[in-house]
Write a protein that holds these residues in place. Sequence first.
Motif, short mmCIF file in Angstrom:
data_model
loop_
_atom_site.label_atom_id
_atom_site.label_comp_id
_atom_site.label_asym_id
_atom_site.label_seq_id
_atom_site.Cartn_x
_atom_site.Cartn_y
_atom_site.Cartn_z
N PRO A 114 37.49 35.22 48.58
CA PRO A 114 37.76 35.93 47.32
C PRO A 114 38.55 37.21 47.56
N LEU A 115 39.38 37.55 46.58
CA LEU A 115 40.19 38.76 46.62
C LEU A 115 40.27 39.34 45.22
N SER A 116 40.09 40.66 45.10
CA SER A 116 40.27 41.36 43.84
C SER A 116 41.51 42.23 43.92
N ILE A 117 42.36 42.13 42.91
CA ILE A 117 43.61 42.88 42.86
C ILE A 117 43.55 43.83 41.66
N ASP A 118 43.71 45.12 41.90
CA ASP A 118 43.77 46.09 40.82
C ASP A 118 45.21 46.21 40.35
N LEU A 119 45.40 46.05 39.04
CA LEU A 119 46.74 46.00 38.45
C LEU A 119 46.90 47.03 37.35
N GLU A 120 48.12 47.47 37.16
CA GLU A 120 48.47 48.30 36.01
C GLU A 120 49.53 47.56 35.20
N PHE A 121 49.29 47.47 33.91
CA PHE A 121 50.24 46.82 33.00
C PHE A 121 51.36 47.82 32.69
N VAL A 175 56.93 40.69 30.70
CA VAL A 175 55.84 41.63 30.94
C VAL A 175 55.91 42.06 32.40
N GLY A 176 55.40 43.25 32.68
CA GLY A 176 55.43 43.76 34.05
C GLY A 176 54.08 44.30 34.48
N PHE A 177 53.74 44.03 35.73
CA PHE A 177 52.51 44.53 36.33
C PHE A 177 52.82 45.03 37.74
N GLU A 178 52.08 46.03 38.18
CA GLU A 178 52.12 46.39 39.59
C GLU A 178 50.69 46.67 40.05
N GLY A 179 50.43 46.36 41.32
CA GLY A 179 49.08 46.55 41.80
C GLY A 179 48.98 46.38 43.30
N SER A 180 47.74 46.45 43.78
CA SER A 180 47.51 46.38 45.21
C SER A 180 46.10 45.91 45.51
N ALA A 181 45.90 45.52 46.74
CA ALA A 181 44.58 45.13 47.24
C ALA A 181 44.57 45.36 48.74
N GLU A 182 43.39 45.52 49.30
CA GLU A 182 43.26 45.66 50.75
C GLU A 182 42.42 44.51 51.30
N VAL A 191 44.99 45.53 56.05
CA VAL A 191 46.33 45.30 55.51
C VAL A 191 46.30 45.58 54.01
N LYS A 192 47.28 46.33 53.53
CA LYS A 192 47.40 46.57 52.10
C LYS A 192 48.43 45.61 51.52
N ILE A 226 56.46 40.85 46.44
CA ILE A 226 55.13 40.71 47.03
C ILE A 226 55.25 41.13 48.49
N GLY A 227 54.51 42.16 48.85
CA GLY A 227 54.68 42.70 50.19
C GLY A 227 53.37 43.19 50.79
N PHE A 228 53.49 43.84 51.94
CA PHE A 228 52.31 44.32 52.64
C PHE A 228 52.66 45.56 53.47
#
Length: 202
Positions: A137-144, A157-164, A189-190, A39-41
């Motif tokens: 509120p925060l929305s995070i776009d993820l890819e499975f 299971v694995g996911f990766e994603g990001s939010a700004e 901040v991303k 988990i980073g930025f």
Amino acid sequence: MGLFHRKSNESTATATLPVDPALAALTGDYTIDPAHSSIGFTVRHAMVTNVRGTFAEHEGSLKLDGSDPGASTASIDVRIASVDTGIGDRDGHLRSGDFFDAEQFPLMTFRSTTAEQLGGDKYRITGDLTIKDVTKPLSIDLEFNGSATDVYGNERVGFEGSAEILRSAWGLTWNAALETGGVMVSDKVKLNFDISAIKNGG
């Protein structure tokens, strides 16, 4: 392969298609594996370069539903004092009252409220992000990224994603003006997520 099976739009009760057994098998409770997750930025520094950092200590859980994405949930706790940008003085400043005030507010938390499939392996999870004493509120776009059984027999299971985010919305307002114009640290901040989670046994 999508994580969540899409139901038919037909209104009749008998029109719902059967769930793919491979996807249904993913339904269950999972614990995030911090040793294989990140988990980073990323934030713009001095208007011209990017500073990247991670939080080394975090824990969380996922509840996945292979037939109804709206029933899936996520919960993550991040220990602020574990921030690491590779420079000790900068990390100390981030932990201080100018930024996160880690002593008074040791955790950053996320609690999901909704989840949806955007198409294919892409999803969006929305919830409440709390930093210091501010919750928004925060929305995070993820890819499975898929599922697998590791060498120890764990189902993963694995996911990766990001939010700004705009850090000022969470009260992180410290900055310094540059002689050439602009500011030292961008407001935008991303957030980056690379998650591996293990299905709970029993």
